[in-house]
Design a protein around this motif. Structure first.
Motif, short mmCIF file in Angstrom:
data_model
loop_
_atom_site.label_atom_id
_atom_site.label_comp_id
_atom_site.label_asym_id
_atom_site.label_seq_id
_atom_site.Cartn_x
_atom_site.Cartn_y
_atom_site.Cartn_z
N GLY A 157 24.67 59.19 71.23
CA GLY A 157 23.51 59.91 71.73
C GLY A 157 22.20 59.47 71.09
N GLY A 158 21.09 60.07 71.57
CA GLY A 158 19.79 59.81 70.97
C GLY A 158 19.07 58.59 71.49
N ASN A 212 24.45 44.69 64.81
CA ASN A 212 23.43 45.42 64.07
C ASN A 212 22.28 45.94 64.94
OD1 ASN A 212 24.07 42.81 61.89
ND2 ASN A 212 24.59 44.91 61.35
N THR A 213 22.32 45.65 66.23
CA THR A 213 21.19 45.99 67.10
C THR A 213 20.97 47.48 67.21
OG1 THR A 213 21.67 43.99 68.39
CG2 THR A 213 20.15 45.56 69.35
N GLU A 214 22.05 48.24 67.42
CA GLU A 214 21.92 49.69 67.52
C GLU A 214 21.32 50.27 66.24
OE1 GLU A 214 24.70 53.68 67.44
OE2 GLU A 214 25.65 51.75 67.85
N GLN A 215 21.82 49.85 65.11
CA GLN A 215 21.33 50.35 63.82
C GLN A 215 19.85 50.02 63.64
OE1 GLN A 215 23.26 48.61 60.44
NE2 GLN A 215 22.35 50.02 58.97
N SER A 216 19.45 48.81 64.03
CA SER A 216 18.05 48.41 63.91
C SER A 216 17.14 49.31 64.74
CB SER A 216 17.88 46.95 64.33
OG SER A 216 18.59 46.09 63.47
N LEU A 217 17.63 49.71 65.92
CA LEU A 217 16.85 50.61 66.77
C LEU A 217 16.74 51.99 66.12
CD1 LEU A 217 15.44 51.24 69.50
CD2 LEU A 217 17.71 51.90 70.38
N ARG A 218 17.83 52.50 65.65
CA ARG A 218 17.84 53.85 65.07
C ARG A 218 17.02 53.92 63.78
NH1 ARG A 218 21.31 57.00 67.99
NH2 ARG A 218 23.03 55.96 69.08
N GLN A 219 16.88 52.79 63.10
CA GLN A 219 16.10 52.76 61.87
C GLN A 219 14.65 52.33 62.12
OE1 GLN A 219 18.35 50.20 59.20
NE2 GLN A 219 19.78 51.85 58.67
N ASN A 220 14.27 52.26 63.42
CA ASN A 220 12.90 51.93 63.83
C ASN A 220 12.44 50.55 63.37
OD1 ASN A 220 12.08 54.48 65.18
ND2 ASN A 220 12.42 55.36 63.14
N ILE A 229 13.09 47.98 65.25
CA ILE A 229 12.69 47.45 66.55
C ILE A 229 12.38 48.63 67.46
CG2 ILE A 229 13.97 45.27 66.40
CD1 ILE A 229 16.26 46.58 67.91
N ASP A 230 11.66 48.37 68.54
CA ASP A 230 11.28 49.44 69.47
C ASP A 230 12.23 49.53 70.66
OD1 ASP A 230 8.65 50.14 68.19
OD2 ASP A 230 8.28 48.03 68.65
N VAL A 231 12.80 48.38 71.03
CA VAL A 231 13.72 48.31 72.17
C VAL A 231 14.94 47.50 71.74
CG1 VAL A 231 14.02 47.63 74.58
CG2 VAL A 231 11.75 48.32 73.76
N ALA A 232 16.12 47.96 72.10
CA ALA A 232 17.36 47.25 71.76
C ALA A 232 18.08 46.84 73.04
CB ALA A 232 18.27 48.13 70.92
N VAL A 233 18.49 45.59 73.10
CA VAL A 233 19.30 45.14 74.23
C VAL A 233 20.76 45.37 73.86
CG1 VAL A 233 19.86 43.27 75.81
CG2 VAL A 233 17.59 43.37 74.75
N LEU A 234 21.40 46.26 74.60
CA LEU A 234 22.79 46.62 74.32
C LEU A 234 23.63 46.39 75.57
CD1 LEU A 234 22.08 49.99 72.47
CD2 LEU A 234 22.78 47.84 71.40
N LEU A 287 14.79 54.77 71.69
CA LEU A 287 15.14 56.09 71.18
C LEU A 287 14.70 57.17 72.17
CD1 LEU A 287 14.17 55.68 67.42
CD2 LEU A 287 16.46 55.57 68.43
N GLU A 288 15.39 58.27 72.16
CA GLU A 288 15.15 59.34 73.13
C GLU A 288 13.69 59.77 73.17
OE1 GLU A 288 16.35 61.08 76.24
OE2 GLU A 288 18.06 60.58 74.96
N ASP A 289 13.04 59.83 72.01
CA ASP A 289 11.65 60.30 71.95
C ASP A 289 10.63 59.16 71.99
OD1 ASP A 289 12.16 59.20 69.50
OD2 ASP A 289 11.50 60.93 68.32
N SER A 290 11.05 57.96 72.33
CA SER A 290 10.15 56.81 72.38
C SER A 290 9.10 56.98 73.47
CB SER A 290 10.94 55.53 72.64
OG SER A 290 10.07 54.44 72.93
N PRO A 291 7.86 56.52 73.24
CA PRO A 291 6.83 56.58 74.27
C PRO A 291 7.00 55.52 75.35
CG PRO A 291 5.97 55.50 72.32
CD PRO A 291 7.34 56.02 71.95
N ILE A 292 7.95 54.61 75.17
CA ILE A 292 8.15 53.52 76.14
C ILE A 292 8.86 54.07 77.38
CG2 ILE A 292 9.26 51.29 76.55
CD1 ILE A 292 9.04 50.76 73.54
N LYS A 293 8.15 54.02 78.51
CA LYS A 293 8.68 54.52 79.78
C LYS A 293 8.79 53.42 80.84
CE LYS A 293 8.38 58.86 78.26
NZ LYS A 293 9.56 59.70 77.98
#
Length: 347
Positions: free
Chosen positions: A212-213, A185-193, A195-200, A130-136
Motif C-alpha cells: 500500500g501507500g 531497490n526501486t520500491e524502497q527508493s520511492l518510499r524513502q523519497n 526518487i519521485d517516480v518508480a518504475v515497477l 507515493l499516495e500523497d505525491s503531487p504528481i498527477k
C-alpha cells in the motif's frame, strides 16, 4: 640474448596456453556439423536475481537437453545484456526491442530470435508515486526524478513517449531526471523519497502494491495495450556457426513460454521456486509468489513485425535514427520458432 630468449619462452608459453584453452573449448563441441547435431553443448548466459528466465525454465522442464546453460552472473540491464552477447562474453542476451534496434544500428551484428517479456492486463510496467505525491499527470514530471533499472531501454522509451503524447516539448522532457536504481531497490527508493517516480513491473510491482501507500500515474499497457516488448538475441556469427544449437534453444524456450502461459500459475510458481532453490545463489523466493502471467503477446514468443516497427518509427521520429537507416529484416528472425508456420498464417 637473455632478453631475446625470454621473449621466445614467453611466446611459447602463450601458445601453449592458447592451445590448452582451445582444447578445453573443443570439449563443449559435438563432433560433426550435420543435421540434428549440436555445434556446441554449453551456452554462457546472465540471469536475474530472484527470478527465473525462460531458458532456465526450459532446462528445468527437459526441453533444452542435451544443451546446458552456463551461468556467469546476473544483470539488471537489457542494454548491458545484449552488449555482452555482441562482444562474446555471453552466447545470448535479452533486451527491450528499442535497445536492440539502437545497438544493431550502431553496427553490432545481432539478430533477435524470440520474444521473452511484454505487457498485458496483469503483467505490465507502471510508473508509480507515493499516495500523497503531487504528481498527477505528465506536466508534473518536469523537475522530478524517475527511478528505473537502466537508461536507453524500455522504461525510458515508454516514459518519453508518454510525455510527448501529453504535450511536453523536447526541452521540457530533458528536465525530467532519470535515476538508475536496481529493480530490487526501486520500491524502497520511492518510499524513502530518494526518487519521485518508480518504475515497477510484474512481481516487484505487485509486492509493492500489497504493502500500500503508492498509486499508478500510467503504465506501458495504458499506452500500447498488450505487446511483446523484448527479445533474446545472438550474434549473426554465432547463428551461422551454430544453427542447430540456436534452433534447439529457440524451440526449447518457445515451449517453456507456452508451458508458463498455459499452466496454472500455482504450478508455475512452484517450479520457479524449485529452480531458484536448487541453483543455490543465496536468493529469496518471495518475489516470484506474485507471478500472474508471462506478459508475452504471442504463442511461443513469436515476433511480430509491429513489435519492432513501433520502436523503429519512434527512434526515427525522435531523431535517434535516420529514416530507413535499418530495415526489419536486419532486426529479427522467426525461422527457428516452432510456432512460426501456425502464426504466420494468421498474420
Amino acid at each position: 640474448m637473455k632478453a631475446k630468449s625470454g621473449r621466445y619462452l614467453w611466446g611459447f608459453l602463450i601458445t601453449i596456453c592458447w592451445l590448452v584453452l582451445m582444447a578445453g573449448c573443443q570439449k563443449e563441441k559435438v563432433a560433426g556439423t550435420g543435421d540434428g547435431e549440436y555445434e556446441t553443448l554449453k551456452m554462457n548466459y546472465e540471469g536475474t536475481v530472484g527470478q527465473v528466465i525462460y531458458p532456465e525454465l526450459a532446462e528445468e522442464l527437459g526441453y533444452l537437453e542435451p544443451l546446458e546453460l552456463e551461468w556467469i552472473g546476473n544483470t539488471t540491464s537489457g542494454p548491458a545484456s545484449i552488449q555482452n552477447a555482441a562482444t562474446g562474453q555471453t552466447d545470448f542476451g535479452g533486451a527491450f526491442n528499442g535497445a536492440i534496434i539502437k545497438l544493431i544500428a550502431s553496427g553490432a551484428p545481432l539478430k533477435s530470435v524470440i520474444g521473452y517479456y511484454g505487457s498485458d492486463e496483469e503483467t505490465f510496467n507502471g510508473y508509480y508515486v507515493l499516495e500523497d505525491s503531487p504528481i498527477k499527470d505528465a506536466r508534473d514530471f518536469i523537475g522530478k526524478k524517475v527511478g528505473m533499472n537502466t537508461m536507453g531501454a524500455h522504461h525510458e522509451s515508454v516514459l518519453k513517449e508518454y510525455l510527448r503524447q501529453n504535450g511536453l516539448t523536447d526541452e521540457e522532457i530533458k528536465q525530467v531526471t532519470i535515476v538508475v536504481v536496481p529493480p530490487a531497490n526501486t520500491e524502497q527508493s520511492l518510499r524513502q523519497n530518494q526518487i519521485d517516480v518508480a518504475v515497477l513491473g510484474g512481481m516487484l510491482r505487485d509486492r509493492a502494491l500489497e504493502k500500500g501507500g503508492i498509486r499508478k500515474v500510467f503504465s506501458d499497457y495504458d499506452l500500447f495495450g498488450a505487446f511483446t516488448a523484448g527479445s533474446y538475441v545472438f550474434t549473426e556469427q554465432f547463428i551461422k556457426e551454430n544453427p542447430n544449437t540456436v534452433k534447439k534453444f529457440v524451440e526449447a524456450t518457445a515451449k517453456a513460454i507456452e508451458w508458463a502461459r498455459t499452466t496454472p500459475k500455482e504450478e508455475v510458481i512452484a517450479r520457479f521456486e524449485k529452480i531458484i532453490e536448487e541453483r543455490d545463489r543465496k536468493e529469496e523466493t518471495e518475489t516470484i509468489q506474485y507471478f500472474k502471467s508471462t506478459g508475452i503477446a504471442e504463442k511461443g514468443g513469436y515476433i511480430h513485425e509491429q513489435e519492432f516497427q513501433v520502436w523503429l518509427d519512434w527512434l526515427e521520429k525522435s531523431g535517434e535514427l535516420k529514416k530507413e537507416e535499418i530495415s526489419l529484416d536486419d532486426l529479427f528472425m522467426n525461422e527457428f520458432n516452432p510456432y512460426e508456420v501456425e502464426l504466420k498464417k494468421e498474420e
